[in-house]
Write a protein that holds these residues in place. Structure first.
Motif, PDB file in Angstrom:
ATOM      1  N   LEU A 106      -0.605  13.193  11.603  1.00 27.33           N
ATOM      2  CA  LEU A 106      -0.710  11.836  10.836  1.00 27.33           C
ATOM      3  C   LEU A 106      -0.164  11.737   9.531  1.00 27.33           C
ATOM      4  CD1 LEU A 106      -2.650   9.439  11.160  1.00 27.33           C
ATOM      5  CD2 LEU A 106      -4.656  10.725   9.863  1.00 27.33           C
ATOM      6  N   GLN A 107      -0.049  12.786   8.662  1.00 31.34           N
ATOM      7  CA  GLN A 107       0.756  12.713   7.635  1.00 31.34           C
ATOM      8  C   GLN A 107       2.214  12.495   7.779  1.00 31.34           C
ATOM      9  OE1 GLN A 107      -0.370  16.693   5.828  1.00 31.34           O
ATOM     10  NE2 GLN A 107      -2.107  15.552   4.552  1.00 31.34           N
ATOM     11  N   LEU A 108       2.948  13.013   9.055  1.00 28.34           N
ATOM     12  CA  LEU A 108       4.178  12.965   9.305  1.00 28.34           C
ATOM     13  C   LEU A 108       4.481  11.521   9.607  1.00 28.34           C
ATOM     14  CD1 LEU A 108       6.957  14.354  10.150  1.00 28.34           C
ATOM     15  CD2 LEU A 108       5.918  14.233  12.558  1.00 28.34           C
ATOM     16  N   LEU A 109       3.488  10.837  10.636  1.00 24.93           N
ATOM     17  CA  LEU A 109       3.518   9.648  10.785  1.00 24.93           C
ATOM     18  C   LEU A 109       3.724   8.552   9.741  1.00 24.93           C
ATOM     19  CD1 LEU A 109       1.584   9.575  14.179  1.00 24.93           C
ATOM     20  CD2 LEU A 109       4.182   9.594  13.946  1.00 24.93           C
ATOM     21  N   VAL A 110       2.642   8.803   8.730  1.00 30.93           N
ATOM     22  CA  VAL A 110       2.851   8.137   7.366  1.00 30.93           C
ATOM     23  C   VAL A 110       4.139   8.264   6.738  1.00 30.93           C
ATOM     24  CG1 VAL A 110       1.766   7.817   5.294  1.00 30.93           C
ATOM     25  CG2 VAL A 110       0.167   8.121   7.386  1.00 30.93           C
ATOM     26  N   GLN A 111       4.401   9.456   6.478  1.00 24.44           N
ATOM     27  CA  GLN A 111       5.868   9.584   5.632  1.00 24.44           C
ATOM     28  C   GLN A 111       7.004   9.086   6.464  1.00 24.44           C
ATOM     29  OE1 GLN A 111       5.990  10.721   2.639  1.00 24.44           O
ATOM     30  NE2 GLN A 111       3.744  10.740   2.738  1.00 24.44           N
ATOM     31  N   ASN A 112       7.043   8.790   7.850  1.00 23.19           N
ATOM     32  CA  ASN A 112       8.128   8.333   8.619  1.00 23.19           C
ATOM     33  C   ASN A 112       7.889   6.797   8.750  1.00 23.19           C
ATOM     34  OD1 ASN A 112       9.663  10.891   8.382  1.00 23.19           O
ATOM     35  ND2 ASN A 112       8.686  11.514  10.321  1.00 23.19           N
ATOM     36  N   ASN A 113       6.752   6.074   8.445  1.00 26.25           N
ATOM     37  CA  ASN A 113       6.475   4.822   8.705  1.00 26.25           C
ATOM     38  C   ASN A 113       6.493   4.667  10.221  1.00 26.25           C
ATOM     39  OD1 ASN A 113       6.483   3.926   5.930  1.00 26.25           O
ATOM     40  ND2 ASN A 113       8.744   3.971   5.855  1.00 26.25           N
ATOM     41  N   ARG A 114       5.705   5.484  10.769  1.00 29.87           N
ATOM     42  CA  ARG A 114       5.620   5.414  12.474  1.00 29.87           C
ATOM     43  C   ARG A 114       4.161   5.208  12.694  1.00 29.87           C
ATOM     44  NH1 ARG A 114      10.315   3.741  12.593  1.00 29.87           N
ATOM     45  NH2 ARG A 114      11.968   5.210  13.318  1.00 29.87           N
ATOM     46  N   LEU A 115       3.148   4.949  11.825  1.00 30.63           N
ATOM     47  CA  LEU A 115       1.829   4.701  12.296  1.00 30.63           C
ATOM     48  C   LEU A 115       1.399   3.830  13.282  1.00 30.63           C
ATOM     49  CD1 LEU A 115      -0.292   5.100   8.887  1.00 30.63           C
ATOM     50  CD2 LEU A 115      -0.295   6.669  10.868  1.00 30.63           C
ATOM     51  N   ALA A 116       2.417   2.978  13.487  1.00 26.03           N
ATOM     52  CA  ALA A 116       2.282   1.573  14.501  1.00 26.03           C
ATOM     53  C   ALA A 116       2.404   2.218  15.842  1.00 26.03           C
ATOM     54  CB  ALA A 116       3.203   0.775  14.085  1.00 26.03           C
ATOM     55  N   LEU A 117       3.100   3.349  15.925  1.00 30.91           N
ATOM     56  CA  LEU A 117       3.298   3.894  17.281  1.00 30.91           C
ATOM     57  C   LEU A 117       2.399   4.840  17.740  1.00 30.91           C
ATOM     58  CD1 LEU A 117       7.114   5.377  16.666  1.00 30.91           C
ATOM     59  CD2 LEU A 117       6.442   3.189  17.512  1.00 30.91           C
ATOM     60  N   LEU A 118       1.306   5.078  17.106  1.00 28.66           N
ATOM     61  CA  LEU A 118       0.158   5.767  17.521  1.00 28.66           C
ATOM     62  C   LEU A 118      -0.410   5.426  18.710  1.00 28.66           C
ATOM     63  CD1 LEU A 118      -1.789   7.064  14.526  1.00 28.66           C
ATOM     64  CD2 LEU A 118      -1.136   8.279  16.607  1.00 28.66           C
ATOM     65  N   PRO A 119      -0.722   4.181  19.236  1.00 33.10           N
ATOM     66  CA  PRO A 119      -1.057   3.899  20.657  1.00 33.10           C
ATOM     67  C   PRO A 119      -0.281   4.166  21.637  1.00 33.10           C
ATOM     68  CG  PRO A 119      -1.747   1.961  19.114  1.00 33.10           C
ATOM     69  CD  PRO A 119      -0.683   3.063  18.274  1.00 33.10           C
ATOM     70  N   ASP A 120       1.013   4.085  21.421  1.00 39.82           N
ATOM     71  CA  ASP A 120       2.190   4.365  22.222  1.00 39.82           C
ATOM     72  C   ASP A 120       2.125   5.629  22.616  1.00 39.82           C
ATOM     73  OD1 ASP A 120       3.145   1.528  23.334  1.00 39.82           O
ATOM     74  OD2 ASP A 120       3.705   1.398  21.236  1.00 39.82           O
ATOM     75  N   VAL A 141       1.016  -1.424   0.100  1.00 40.82           N
ATOM     76  CA  VAL A 141       0.035   0.080   0.061  1.00 40.82           C
ATOM     77  C   VAL A 141       0.737   1.105   0.053  1.00 40.82           C
ATOM     78  CG1 VAL A 141      -1.869   1.106   1.192  1.00 40.82           C
ATOM     79  CG2 VAL A 141      -2.095  -1.085   1.094  1.00 40.82           C
ATOM     80  N   LYS A 142       0.796   2.106  -1.014  1.00 37.72           N
ATOM     81  CA  LYS A 142       1.575   3.143  -1.213  1.00 37.72           C
ATOM     82  C   LYS A 142       1.258   4.325  -0.085  1.00 37.72           C
ATOM     83  CE  LYS A 142       3.303   2.139  -5.266  1.00 37.72           C
ATOM     84  NZ  LYS A 142       4.468   1.434  -5.178  1.00 37.72           N
ATOM     85  N   LYS A 143       2.434   5.287   0.423  1.00 28.79           N
ATOM     86  CA  LYS A 143       1.842   6.075   1.440  1.00 28.79           C
ATOM     87  C   LYS A 143       0.732   6.942   0.985  1.00 28.79           C
ATOM     88  CE  LYS A 143       6.760   5.902   3.211  1.00 28.79           C
ATOM     89  NZ  LYS A 143       7.725   6.567   3.520  1.00 28.79           N
ATOM     90  N   ASP A 144       0.945   7.566  -0.142  1.00 29.35           N
ATOM     91  CA  ASP A 144      -0.041   8.536  -0.483  1.00 29.35           C
ATOM     92  C   ASP A 144      -1.444   8.237  -0.535  1.00 29.35           C
ATOM     93  OD1 ASP A 144       0.569   7.018  -2.743  1.00 29.35           O
ATOM     94  OD2 ASP A 144       0.233   8.613  -4.241  1.00 29.35           O
ATOM     95  N   ARG A 145      -1.557   6.630  -1.120  1.00 28.94           N
ATOM     96  CA  ARG A 145      -3.090   5.939  -1.001  1.00 28.94           C
ATOM     97  C   ARG A 145      -3.512   5.990   0.530  1.00 28.94           C
ATOM     98  NH1 ARG A 145      -5.255   1.835  -4.873  1.00 28.94           N
ATOM     99  NH2 ARG A 145      -7.283   1.585  -3.850  1.00 28.94           N
ATOM    100  N   LEU A 146      -2.494   5.600   1.473  1.00 30.84           N
ATOM    101  CA  LEU A 146      -2.814   5.193   2.940  1.00 30.84           C
ATOM    102  C   LEU A 146      -3.060   6.464   3.522  1.00 30.84           C
ATOM    103  CD1 LEU A 146      -2.843   3.231   5.387  1.00 30.84           C
ATOM    104  CD2 LEU A 146      -0.338   3.662   5.542  1.00 30.84           C
ATOM    105  N   THR A 147      -2.213   7.656   3.250  1.00 30.71           N
ATOM    106  CA  THR A 147      -2.752   8.981   3.930  1.00 30.71           C
ATOM    107  C   THR A 147      -4.014   9.279   3.142  1.00 30.71           C
ATOM    108  OG1 THR A 147      -0.180   9.591   3.829  1.00 30.71           O
ATOM    109  CG2 THR A 147      -1.950  11.449   3.778  1.00 30.71           C
ATOM    110  N   GLY A 148      -4.515   9.148   2.017  1.00 30.56           N
ATOM    111  CA  GLY A 148      -5.662   9.678   1.653  1.00 30.56           C
ATOM    112  C   GLY A 148      -6.722   8.927   2.390  1.00 30.56           C
ATOM    113  N   LEU A 149      -6.565   7.628   2.487  1.00 30.24           N
ATOM    114  CA  LEU A 149      -7.537   6.883   3.087  1.00 30.24           C
ATOM    115  C   LEU A 149      -7.849   7.401   4.668  1.00 30.24           C
ATOM    116  CD1 LEU A 149      -9.427   4.091   3.598  1.00 30.24           C
ATOM    117  CD2 LEU A 149      -7.489   2.944   4.124  1.00 30.24           C
ATOM    118  N   LEU A 150      -6.729   7.409   5.410  1.00 29.50           N
ATOM    119  CA  LEU A 150      -6.804   7.768   6.693  1.00 29.50           C
ATOM    120  C   LEU A 150      -7.181   9.120   6.644  1.00 29.50           C
ATOM    121  CD1 LEU A 150      -3.491   6.558   8.002  1.00 29.50           C
ATOM    122  CD2 LEU A 150      -5.421   5.538   8.418  1.00 29.50           C
TER     123      LEU A 150
END
Length: 177
Positions: free
Chosen positions: A78-92, A53-62
């Protein structure tokens, strides 16, 4: 898990600093809680963890999912986390932010697991006892857990107070073995 918390800490600190600067800690709490819930959902987590899944597509969906739920700063974060591959960190990030917010506001969030329902009076007495023990104002989240058999299990930050029958039985088992 500690590795994720280590990676999440600078993001949480930056968000907390921004929230203090703009006096918007409550709004940031809402933003982070919402984003964390979205990322934790089964349907979205599959996409987040899929390298195809491309970052721009994931960003658009989110952003579509979050429309009207988070403010502009939340969108940027949210866009920063997507670009840095850090979305999984959100709960923490959300958890660490809430800890910093609680510390700043002079209280501690306490998770209480109990085998039986508290009455209003007993909950107030227990909260007062915890406040004396922890030397802070407490915000209790009480959850019923029948597996404790009896007693309570308290989690306050990194501190755990195990006053449950199950915990005492486990300690007795360790002592006997």
């Amino acid at each position: 898990m500690s590795e994720l918390a280590t990676l999440a800490r600078p993001y949480a600190s930056a968000v907390f600093k921004r929230a203090k600067e703009s006096a918007s800690a409550a709004r940031w709490s809402e933003n982070l809680a919402f984003m964390s819930a979205v990322i934790s959902s089964k349907e979205i987590s599959v996409l987040v963890n899929n390298p195809k899944v491309k970052k721009d597509r994931l960003t658009g969906l989110l952003l579509d999912v979050s429309k009207g739920q988070i403010d502009n700063e939340g969108v940027n974060f949210l866009q920063l986390l997507v670009q840095n591959n850090r979305l999984a960190l959100l709960p923490d990030i959300a958890r660490l932010f809430e800890e910093q917010k609680a510390e700043d506001e002079g209280y501690i969030a306490v998770e209480v697991l109990t085998a039986f329902e508290f009455t209003n009076e007993s909950q107030q007495k227990f909260a007062a006892t915890l406040e004396k023990t922890l030397s802070k104002k407490v915000h209790m989240n009480v959850t019923l857990d029948k597996s404790l058999i009896g007693g309570v299990l308290v989690r306050a930050g990194d501190r755990v107070i195990d006053g449950s029958v199950r915990g005492q039985l486990q300690n007795l088992q360790k002592a006997l073995l």
